[in-house]
Design a protein around this motif. Structure first.
Motif, mmCIF file in Angstrom:
data_model
loop_
_atom_site.group_PDB
_atom_site.id
_atom_site.type_symbol
_atom_site.label_atom_id
_atom_site.label_comp_id
_atom_site.label_asym_id
_atom_site.label_seq_id
_atom_site.Cartn_x
_atom_site.Cartn_y
_atom_site.Cartn_z
ATOM 1 N N ARG A 227 0.834 -1.204 0.000
ATOM 2 C CA ARG A 227 0.000 0.000 0.000
ATOM 3 C C ARG A 227 0.869 1.253 0.000
ATOM 4 N NH1 ARG A 227 -5.454 -0.544 2.086
ATOM 5 N NH2 ARG A 227 -5.197 1.371 3.231
ATOM 6 N N ARG A 228 2.010 1.176 0.686
ATOM 7 C CA ARG A 228 2.894 2.336 0.723
ATOM 8 C C ARG A 228 3.502 2.580 -0.665
ATOM 9 N NH1 ARG A 228 7.304 2.058 5.218
ATOM 10 N NH2 ARG A 228 5.433 2.092 6.507
ATOM 11 N N LEU B 3 -11.639 14.202 -8.307
ATOM 12 C CA LEU B 3 -10.440 14.255 -7.466
ATOM 13 C C LEU B 3 -10.709 15.344 -6.431
ATOM 14 C CD1 LEU B 3 -7.619 14.196 -10.192
ATOM 15 C CD2 LEU B 3 -8.847 12.293 -9.179
ATOM 16 N N ASP B 4 -10.815 14.936 -5.177
ATOM 17 C CA ASP B 4 -11.176 15.870 -4.103
ATOM 18 C C ASP B 4 -9.955 16.253 -3.279
ATOM 19 O OD1 ASP B 4 -13.763 16.169 -4.663
ATOM 20 O OD2 ASP B 4 -14.565 14.930 -3.031
ATOM 21 N N GLY B 5 -9.397 17.407 -3.552
ATOM 22 C CA GLY B 5 -8.278 17.907 -2.747
ATOM 23 C C GLY B 5 -7.138 16.906 -2.614
ATOM 24 N N VAL B 6 -6.684 16.394 -3.761
ATOM 25 C CA VAL B 6 -5.698 15.313 -3.740
ATOM 26 C C VAL B 6 -4.272 15.850 -3.600
ATOM 27 C CG1 VAL B 6 -4.614 13.591 -5.228
ATOM 28 C CG2 VAL B 6 -7.099 13.641 -5.008
ATOM 29 N N TRP B 7 -3.592 15.328 -2.587
ATOM 30 C CA TRP B 7 -2.167 15.605 -2.402
ATOM 31 C C TRP B 7 -1.437 14.277 -2.513
ATOM 32 C CZ3 TRP B 7 0.203 20.335 -0.449
ATOM 33 C CH2 TRP B 7 -0.712 21.388 -0.286
ATOM 34 N N LEU B 8 -0.338 14.268 -3.270
ATOM 35 C CA LEU B 8 0.402 13.009 -3.413
ATOM 36 C C LEU B 8 1.894 13.275 -3.557
ATOM 37 C CD1 LEU B 8 -0.576 9.872 -5.305
ATOM 38 C CD2 LEU B 8 1.675 10.817 -5.781
ATOM 39 N N VAL B 17 4.084 15.900 -5.534
ATOM 40 C CA VAL B 17 3.901 15.852 -6.993
ATOM 41 C C VAL B 17 2.551 16.475 -7.349
ATOM 42 C CG1 VAL B 17 3.787 14.343 -9.022
ATOM 43 C CG2 VAL B 17 5.265 13.720 -7.094
ATOM 44 N N LEU B 18 1.543 16.201 -6.539
ATOM 45 C CA LEU B 18 0.220 16.800 -6.734
ATOM 46 C C LEU B 18 -0.141 17.535 -5.450
ATOM 47 C CD1 LEU B 18 -1.615 13.754 -8.393
ATOM 48 C CD2 LEU B 18 -0.551 15.704 -9.537
ATOM 49 N N ARG B 19 -0.627 18.766 -5.593
ATOM 50 C CA ARG B 19 -0.889 19.588 -4.407
ATOM 51 C C ARG B 19 -2.315 20.118 -4.451
ATOM 52 N NH1 ARG B 19 2.503 24.197 -3.787
ATOM 53 N NH2 ARG B 19 2.559 24.424 -6.047
ATOM 54 N N GLY B 20 -3.158 19.481 -3.692
ATOM 55 C CA GLY B 20 -4.538 19.954 -3.566
ATOM 56 C C GLY B 20 -5.319 19.965 -4.868
ATOM 57 N N VAL B 21 -5.155 18.922 -5.646
ATOM 58 C CA VAL B 21 -5.811 18.885 -6.958
ATOM 59 C C VAL B 21 -7.313 18.656 -6.794
ATOM 60 C CG1 VAL B 21 -6.038 17.558 -9.102
ATOM 61 C CG2 VAL B 21 -3.765 18.119 -8.205
ATOM 62 N N GLU B 22 -8.097 19.552 -7.398
ATOM 63 C CA GLU B 22 -9.564 19.442 -7.423
ATOM 64 C C GLU B 22 -9.973 19.376 -8.883
ATOM 65 O OE1 GLU B 22 -11.892 19.585 -5.035
ATOM 66 O OE2 GLU B 22 -10.833 20.265 -3.231
ATOM 67 N N ARG B 53 -2.245 5.876 -4.215
ATOM 68 C CA ARG B 53 -3.172 6.361 -3.183
ATOM 69 C C ARG B 53 -2.697 7.729 -2.707
ATOM 70 N NH1 ARG B 53 -5.432 2.922 0.496
ATOM 71 N NH2 ARG B 53 -4.099 3.765 2.104
ATOM 72 N N PRO B 54 -3.591 8.701 -2.703
ATOM 73 C CA PRO B 54 -3.165 10.027 -2.238
ATOM 74 C C PRO B 54 -2.948 10.027 -0.723
ATOM 75 C CG PRO B 54 -5.526 10.012 -2.664
ATOM 76 C CD PRO B 54 -5.014 8.666 -3.062
ATOM 77 N N GLN B 55 -1.991 10.843 -0.268
ATOM 78 C CA GLN B 55 -1.783 10.975 1.173
ATOM 79 C C GLN B 55 -2.911 11.789 1.800
ATOM 80 O OE1 GLN B 55 0.944 11.306 -0.895
ATOM 81 N NE2 GLN B 55 1.945 9.415 -0.264
#
Lengths: 230, 242
Positions: A227-228, B3-8, B17-22, B53-55
């Motif tokens: 998962r990580r 995509l709801d507020g995705v950070w990754l 790499v992705l910062r708060g993508v809506e 999986r987004p953080q």
């Protein structure tokens, strides 16, 4: 999920990488049983211990056969990471059970098993049952160790090899009878000892619980790593 | 799909790499993800496919049937193209007969049929890319994700991509497609997400000019040129055979 298991097994067999663990088992068992006869519990105790690292290694090879991008395609196709993980572990069970079957059958073909020699020795039947128990008991932790050591979990093959070798060495170094931390190592030597001693309900229950706990920890570790990395 | 507020980010301590993508993709809609190399287009597509999986945040309402076509198909596998594609069709849940039919149809459409019995490892890069394309299409996905689909394909197959996208949209599917070659202009009604510093913006695409060759009789040349100019088109030249 069955289709993914089938495709992965075919890939594993077609690359020829299934041969290395198979030959290793045949050579080691040949050495064990080539030297003379032994009672079932004793012989199977040793072969279960030998089988542990080979099943782990075989699982690692099976998992590493699939290119990383193909694993992603399989994940999407099968419906998500959870299903892909389950399919992978079920795939690895098939060759693991094949090795177990060989390990259980080979000594009979080589004439390496004998009955009780002295009064008080465990009967042939109880020795065989203890042997089957030991082999089956060690499959889940061995398989999950191989899964943890796979590229999908630890990122690259070299790191996986270090995990596999490290845990195997740990099993022999820390799993001894007098070890202060026997629970740290995979339950390889304790299971072998319990088998050699014959069927006694107490030790078998303890070892079953130990192997189940170790497998559960390895499963949690494997799922967490996947998962990580996902 | 939203995509709801995705950070990754890939590891703790590394830059996001992705910062708060809506963002959202509606049924029947195609979205082109554009941006410079290494900006995270493939990451965004993998996230949409469920491979990452987004953080923080979440991807919601992802359709069940997803087709994912990677930028580079992994051809180092011990199968023929046919065995592989039938296997992938089965994993997607197709019955054997449906899988055979779908693989046959797509192989014929992409001119892959003569190579179906070739080992994957012996295919050219372009043919391997076609295999990658087919495995993502055989099950008629409701979400089709194409990561640089024009990469490595021959001109004839590249020209088929817009029709493949249109077919998915006509079924009410969604298409996400990344591109750094500027080919998205050839797609029908495509919306654009531009990825800059981990965030999305939605610029309008510059219209792409196409060249049409038209044959008319000598007597009609002047009228045809005047008519085209009157319609607002640029006439680049007139060739009159000697």
């Amino acid at each position: 999920m069955t289709a993914l298991i089938r495709l992965r097994l075919v890939a594993f067999l077609r690359t020829g990488r299934a041969l290395a663990p198979l030959l290793s088992v045949l050579v080691v068992l040949g050495v064990i049983y080539g030297g003379g006869q032994a009672q079932a519990a004793e012989a199977y105790g040793f072969s279960a211990a030998v089988l542990f690292p080979v099943v782990a290694w075989q699982t690692q090879i099976l998992f590493n056969v699939e290119p990383d991008t193909q694993r992603q395609l399989s994940t999407v196709a099968v419906g998500g990471l959870g299903r892909e993980i389950v399919a992978g572990l079920l795939t690895a069970l098939v060759p693991a059970f094949a090795l177990v079957a060989i390990a259980l059958a080979l000594p009979w073909a080589l004439g390496g098993i004998t009955g009780p020699q002295r009064p008080g020795d465990p009967s042939l039947a109880s020795g065989v049952v203890a042997g089957v128990w030991a082999h089956l008991l060690l499959v889940p932790p061995a398989l999950l160790l191989g899964a943890v050591a796979s590229r999908a979990a630890v990122g690259n093959a070299a790191r996986g090899l270090a995990v596999l070798a490290g845990c195997t060495v740990l099993a022999f170094a820390v799993g001894t009878k007098d070890s202060p931390v026997p629970w740290l190592a995979p339950p390889l030597l304790p299971t072998a000892r319990a088998t050699v001693d014959g069927l006694a309900a107490g030790p078998l229950a303890v070892q079953t619980a130990f192997a189940a706990a170790w497998a559960a920890v390895a499963l949690v570790g494997y799922v967490t790593l996947r998962r990580r990395n996902a | 799909m939203r995509l709801d507020g995705v950070w990754l980010r890939y590891r703790r301590g590394e830059p996001w790499v992705l910062r708060g993508v809506e963002a959202s993709v509606a049924a029947g809609e195609a979205v082109a993800v554009v941006g410079r190399n290494g900006v995270g287009k493939s990451t965004l597509l993998k996230l949409a496919a469920g491979l990452l999986r987004p953080q923080r945040g979440a991807v919601r309402e992802r359709p069940a049937r997803v087709g994912y076509v990677p930028e580079r198909f992994p051809a180092d596998q011990p199968f023929t193209a046919r065995r592989y594609l039938l296997g992938m069709a089965a994993i997607h849940g197709l019955a054997p007969a449906d899988g055979r039919r779908a693989v046959g149809e797509w192989a014929e459409r992409l001119h892959l049929d003569p190579l179906l019995d070739s080992p994957l490892a012996e295919l050219s890069k372009g043919s391997a890319q076609k295999v990658g394309l087919v495995q993502g299409l055989v099950h008629r996905p409701d979400l089709l994700i194409l990561d640089e689909p024009w990469e490595g394909l021959d001109a004839a197959t590249r020209a088929k991509v817009p029709a493949i996208v249109a077919q998915t949209l006509d079924r009410g599917g969604r298409v996400l497609i990344s591109d750094h070659l500027g080919e998205v202009g050839s797609l029908p009604d495509v919306r654009t997400w531009e990825l800059v510093d981990g965030q999305l913006s939605t610029p309008e695409l510059a219209p792409v000019e196409c060249v049409i060759e038209v044959a008319v009789t000598g007597a009609e040349v002047d009228a045809a040129v005047a008519s085209l100019r009157a319609a607002g088109h640029r006439v680049l030249g007139v060739r009159i055979p000697s």
